[in-house]
Design a protein around this motif. Structure first.
Motif, short mmCIF file in Angstrom:
data_model
loop_
_atom_site.label_atom_id
_atom_site.label_comp_id
_atom_site.label_asym_id
_atom_site.label_seq_id
_atom_site.Cartn_x
_atom_site.Cartn_y
_atom_site.Cartn_z
N SER A 81 -29.50 -35.16 13.93
CA SER A 81 -28.70 -33.42 13.59
C SER A 81 -29.17 -33.12 11.95
O SER A 81 -28.91 -32.15 11.35
CB SER A 81 -26.91 -34.26 12.49
N HIS A 82 -30.44 -33.64 12.52
CA HIS A 82 -31.91 -33.30 11.38
C HIS A 82 -32.32 -32.33 11.96
O HIS A 82 -33.47 -31.49 11.03
CB HIS A 82 -32.34 -34.64 10.30
N ALA A 83 -32.30 -31.66 13.38
CA ALA A 83 -33.58 -31.19 13.48
C ALA A 83 -32.56 -29.48 14.02
O ALA A 83 -31.77 -29.19 13.02
CB ALA A 83 -33.55 -31.29 15.00
N LYS A 84 -33.43 -28.38 14.01
CA LYS A 84 -33.08 -26.90 13.78
C LYS A 84 -31.50 -26.58 15.19
O LYS A 84 -31.98 -27.82 16.10
CB LYS A 84 -34.89 -26.29 14.34
N GLU A 85 -31.74 -25.67 14.77
CA GLU A 85 -30.11 -25.71 15.68
C GLU A 85 -30.28 -25.33 17.02
O GLU A 85 -30.20 -24.86 18.48
CB GLU A 85 -29.59 -24.46 14.72
N ASP A 86 -32.00 -24.25 16.92
CA ASP A 86 -32.41 -23.77 18.44
C ASP A 86 -33.59 -24.80 19.08
O ASP A 86 -34.23 -24.80 19.75
CB ASP A 86 -32.61 -22.63 18.26
N MET A 87 -33.97 -26.36 18.41
CA MET A 87 -34.18 -27.35 18.41
C MET A 87 -34.26 -27.12 20.11
O MET A 87 -33.27 -27.76 20.36
CB MET A 87 -34.55 -28.13 17.88
N LEU A 88 -35.89 -27.42 21.08
CA LEU A 88 -35.36 -27.77 22.68
C LEU A 88 -35.63 -29.71 22.55
O LEU A 88 -36.63 -29.81 22.42
CB LEU A 88 -35.62 -27.62 23.76
N VAL A 89 -34.42 -30.04 23.35
CA VAL A 89 -35.70 -31.93 23.40
C VAL A 89 -35.75 -31.44 24.80
O VAL A 89 -34.33 -32.14 26.09
CB VAL A 89 -34.16 -33.03 23.07
N LEU A 90 -36.92 -31.97 25.53
CA LEU A 90 -37.37 -32.02 26.65
C LEU A 90 -37.60 -34.07 26.87
O LEU A 90 -38.13 -34.41 26.24
CB LEU A 90 -38.63 -31.62 26.48
#
Length: 303
Positions: A251-260
Motif C-alpha cells: 500500500s506504500h508503493a507507487k500505483e504503477d510499480m511492478l512486482v517481479l
C-alpha cells in the motif's frame, strides 16, 4: 554457430531484435507454429527445475519441434561418471540445440566449447541464469514500455541469487537505472557486483528494511532465500522469512510499480498480493515462454 552463456553475449541491439521477435510471437503465435518442424531440443537438467525446464519444452513444442532429455542428473550417464563434455558430444548426435542446467558454475561453458550444436545456459550454480534475465528484461520492456530510466529494488537473497546477479549485469547497459539492494547483512550482494557498479559510475544503495525504500521503487524484484545454497540449516531458518511482501507493505508503493519474482515463491510474497494489478510474476512466466521461443529461433537461424 552461437551459444548463450550470459545475457551479455547479446548486444543491446540484438536484445531489441530478440524482444521484438518475442512480442511478435505473443501477438501472432500461429505464424511460428511450424518454424521448428523436424528440429529437436535436448533439455539437460542436472539440477531440479519446474519453470525453466517446462518453459523450454513448451517453447520448442509451440514452435512445432520435439524435445528429448533428462530432468535429473541421476537419470543420466552422469550418475556413471560421464563428463559434461562427453554428454554434449553424444547429445549433439541426437538434437539440434540444447539447454543445460548444472549445479557447477561454468559447466555449460565447458559443454559449449566442444558442442556441435548451440548450447543455452539454463542456470549454472550461483553464477548465471541468462534466460531468466531475458525473461525479466522482456517483462519490464513489455509492461513498462522501456528498459532504463527507473529505480529497481532487488530484495531477499542477493548473495546466492544467480537471477539477481544476471539481471544487475544486464541492466547496467541501460541508461539511468538506479539500484536499491534490500537484504540482511548475511545475504548482501557480492562485492564484485558493487565494485563493478562503482567502476561504471552507476548509482546504488544498500538497505535492510523493505519499508524504508518501497515508496520510491518503479520495480520490486523479490527473491526467495534459497535453502539449497545454505551450508547451515540454522542460518536458513533464521533468514527464510526475513522479507514478506504483503498488502499492507504494498500500500506504500507507487500505483504503477511492478512486482517481479523469478519463482518459485515460498513465503516472501503473501498470496493476497496475487490479485493486486502490480503483481507481474505470473505474466513473467508467460513472457519466459515467448523469449525462449525467440531465442531458439535465433540460435537455429530460423527467425
Amino acid at each position: 554457430m552461437r551459444h548463450l552463456m550470459s545475457p551479455m553475449d547479446f548486444s543491446v541491439e540484438e536484445l531489441d531484435k530478440l524482444f521484438d521477435l518475442a512480442n511478435d510471437i505473443e501477438k501472432n503465435p500461429q505464424k511460428y507454429a511450424k518454424k521448428c518442424e523436424g528440429k529437436k531440443l535436448a533439455t539437460l537438467f542436472y539440477e531440479p527445475s519446474t519453470r525453466t525446464r517446462l518453459s523450454f519444452e513448451s517453447a520448442m513444442l509451440n514452435l512445432g519441434g520435439n524435445v528429448i532429455g533428462f530432468a535429473d542428473g541421476s537419470n543420466s550417464s552422469a550418475a556413471k561418471g560421464e563428463s559434461v563434455s562427453d554428454t554434449i558430444r553424444v547429445i549433439s548426435c541426437f538434437a539440434d540445440i540444447a539447454a543445460m542446467r548444472h549445479p557447477k558454475e561454468g559447466a555449460p561453458m565447458v559443454a559449449a566449447s566442444v558442442s556441435n550444436i548451440p548450447v543455452i545456459n539454463a542456470g549454472d550454480g550461483g553464477h548465471q541464469h541468462p534466460t531468466q534475465t531475458l525473461t525479466d528484461l522482456l517483462t519490464i520492456r513489455s509492461l513498462k514500455g522501456r528498459l532504463g530510466n527507473f529505480t529497481i529494488g532487488l530484495c531477499g537473497d542477493l548473495k546466492f541469487g544467480r537471477t539477481v546477479h544476471s539481471l544487475i549485469h544486464a541492466l547496467t547497459r541501460y541508461e539511468n537505472v538506479h539500484f536499491v539492494f534490500i537484504s540482511p547483512e548475511e545475504l548482501r550482494v557480492p562485492d564484485y557486483i558493487t565494485e563493478m557498479l562503482q567502476e561504471k559510475g552507476i548509482a546504488y544503495e544498500e538497505v535492510i528494511k523493505l519499508e524504508d525504500s518501497i515508496a520510491k521503487l518503479d520495480l520490486l524484484y523479490m527473491t526467495r532465500v534459497q535453502k539449497e545454497r545454505f551450508f547451515n540449516e540454522e542460518d536458513y531458518v533464521r533468514l527464510k522469512d526475513f522479507y514478506i511482501l504483503n498488502a499492507e507493505k504494498l500500500s506504500h508503493a507507487k500505483e504503477d510499480m511492478l512486482v517481479l519474482h523469478p519463482l518459485p515463491r515460498v513465503n516472501e510474497i503473501a498470496v493476497e498480493v496475487d490479485k493486486d494489478p502490480r503483481a507481474a510474476y505470473f505474466k513473467q512466466v508467460q513472457y519466459g515462454v515467448y523469449v525462449r521461443m525467440a531465442l531458439i529461433l535465433t540460435l537455429l537461424d530460423l527467425a
